[in-house]
Scaffold this active site. Structure first.
Site, PDB file in Angstrom:
ATOM      1  N   ASN A  96       0.818  -1.182  -0.155  1.00 45.66           N
ATOM      2  CA  ASN A  96       0.055  -0.298  -0.163  1.00 45.66           C
ATOM      3  C   ASN A  96       0.871   0.924  -0.359  1.00 45.66           C
ATOM      4  OD1 ASN A  96       0.469  -1.072   2.458  1.00 45.66           O
ATOM      5  ND2 ASN A  96      -1.205   0.432   3.636  1.00 45.66           N
ATOM      6  N   GLU A 134       0.393   5.500   0.733  1.00 45.54           N
ATOM      7  CA  GLU A 134      -0.396   6.226   1.266  1.00 45.54           C
ATOM      8  C   GLU A 134       0.167   7.238   0.735  1.00 45.54           C
ATOM      9  OE1 GLU A 134      -0.818   5.168   5.612  1.00 45.54           O
ATOM     10  OE2 GLU A 134      -2.564   3.570   4.985  1.00 45.54           O
ATOM     11  N   CYS A 151      -4.176   0.228  -2.416  1.00 46.62           N
ATOM     12  CA  CYS A 151      -3.684  -0.600  -1.713  1.00 46.62           C
ATOM     13  C   CYS A 151      -3.193  -1.432  -2.520  1.00 46.62           C
ATOM     14  CB  CYS A 151      -5.364  -1.698  -1.728  1.00 46.62           C
ATOM     15  SG  CYS A 151      -6.851  -0.715  -1.247  1.00 46.62           S
ATOM     16  N   GLU A 175      -2.756  -4.616  -3.102  1.00 49.01           N
ATOM     17  CA  GLU A 175      -3.427  -5.867  -3.817  1.00 49.01           C
ATOM     18  C   GLU A 175      -3.499  -5.108  -5.134  1.00 49.01           C
ATOM     19  OE1 GLU A 175      -4.940  -4.463  -0.967  1.00 49.01           O
ATOM     20  OE2 GLU A 175      -6.389  -6.307   0.226  1.00 49.01           O
ATOM     21  N   CYS A 201      -9.656  -4.970   0.072  1.00 48.34           N
ATOM     22  CA  CYS A 201     -11.138  -4.101   0.444  1.00 48.34           C
ATOM     23  C   CYS A 201     -12.362  -4.095  -1.034  1.00 48.34           C
ATOM     24  CB  CYS A 201     -10.490  -1.967   0.941  1.00 48.34           C
ATOM     25  SG  CYS A 201     -10.181  -2.112  -1.538  1.00 48.34           S
ATOM     26  N   CYS A 253     -10.861  -3.513  -4.533  1.00 49.95           N
ATOM     27  CA  CYS A 253     -10.106  -4.656  -5.056  1.00 49.95           C
ATOM     28  C   CYS A 253     -10.330  -5.813  -5.701  1.00 49.95           C
ATOM     29  CB  CYS A 253      -8.472  -4.962  -3.881  1.00 49.95           C
ATOM     30  SG  CYS A 253      -7.188  -3.558  -2.956  1.00 49.95           S
TER      31      CYS A 253
HETATM   32  N1  THU Z   1      -5.259  -1.656   2.577  1.00 49.76           N
HETATM   33  C1  THU Z   1      -4.836  -1.928   1.307  1.00 49.76           C
HETATM   34  O1  THU Z   1      -3.687  -2.147   1.312  1.00 49.76           O
HETATM   35  N2  THU Z   1      -5.517  -3.584   0.753  1.00 49.76           N
HETATM   36  C2  THU Z   1      -6.707  -3.278   1.436  1.00 49.76           C
HETATM   37  O2  THU Z   1      -7.494  -4.498   0.893  1.00 49.76           O
HETATM   38  C3  THU Z   1      -6.921  -2.652   2.751  1.00 49.76           C
HETATM   39  C4  THU Z   1      -6.919  -1.319   3.047  1.00 49.76           C
HETATM   40  C5  THU Z   1      -4.609  -0.260   3.315  1.00 49.76           C
HETATM   41  C6  THU Z   1      -4.550   1.473   2.200  1.00 49.76           C
HETATM   42  C7  THU Z   1      -4.343   1.838   3.403  1.00 49.76           C
HETATM   43  O3  THU Z   1      -2.892   2.741   3.679  1.00 49.76           O
HETATM   44  C8  THU Z   1      -4.323   1.683   4.745  1.00 49.76           C
HETATM   45  O4  THU Z   1      -4.262  -0.268   4.239  1.00 49.76           O
HETATM   46  C9  THU Z   1      -5.531   1.547   5.363  1.00 49.76           C
HETATM   47  O5  THU Z   1      -6.319   1.268   5.113  1.00 49.76           O
END
Ligand code: THU
Length: 158
Positions: free
Chosen positions: A61, A63, A72, A74, A111, A114
């Site tokens: 991920n 940010e 994300c 994935e 999520c 994804c």
């Molecule tokens: N996140 C992911 O990388 N994958 C997911 O399926 C759920 C959320 C990350 C996004 C963000 O950087 C952190 O988790 C908190 O939501």
């Protein structure tokens, strides 16, 4: 009126119950959390995918101070694969996540966004993607995203 019941099919496994190549993909996803850029959530997510020809790709991920543009793990991995190996189907996807206390005890699930992207890739290549959702206690093994995205919307829905 009638009611319909929609069920999910999930295998709940221990690491030792998985084949060595499956364990390796999960370890790659765990290692990929090192590449997470997550100064805001401090939630480090890693993904590892395997393609039909055996190529393996990781994602983490990423940010941003403008939170909504965060990507994300994935989708980072999937979009890299789609860009570099557009003709290769994705066959396997492992996800792992950790916070300040270490790897999550329970499985980390993708999520909704994804899941929608994974569905698109399954449909594109007519290839189910086996998911491994890592948790320290258990690993959820799911044969197709459709198992956890019931009543989905795809190109056939229009
Ligand atoms: N996140 C992911 O990388 N994958 C997911 O399926 C759920 C959320 C990350 C996004 C963000 O950087 C952190 O988790 C908190 O939501």
């Amino acid at each position: 009126m009638k009611e319909i019941k929609i069920e999910s099919r999930i295998k709940v496994c221990k690491m030792s119950e998985l084949a060595s190549d499956e364990q390796r993909l999960i370890e790659m996803a765990k290692k990929a959390t090192d590449n997470s850029y997550s100064p805001y959530s401090h939630f480090k997510v890693g993904a590892a995918i395997r393609l039909g020809d055996g190529t393996e790709i990781i994602g983490a991920n990423q940010e941003n101070a403008a939170f909504s543009v965060t990507m994300c793990a994935e989708r980072s991995a999937i979009f890299a694969a789609m860009t570099q190996y557009p003709d290769q189907p994705i066959t396997h996807l492992a996800i792992a996540a950790r916070n300040e206390n270490g790897f999550m005890a329970e499985s980390t699930a993708p999520c909704g966004s994804c899941r929608q992207v994974i569905l698109e890739v399954e449909n594109l290549h007519k290839q189910q993607i086996r998911l491994y959702l890592y948790g320290e206690n258990n690993i959820y093994v799911i044969e197709s995203i459709k198992d956890i995205l019931p009543l989905n919307f795809d190109s056939e829905s229009m």
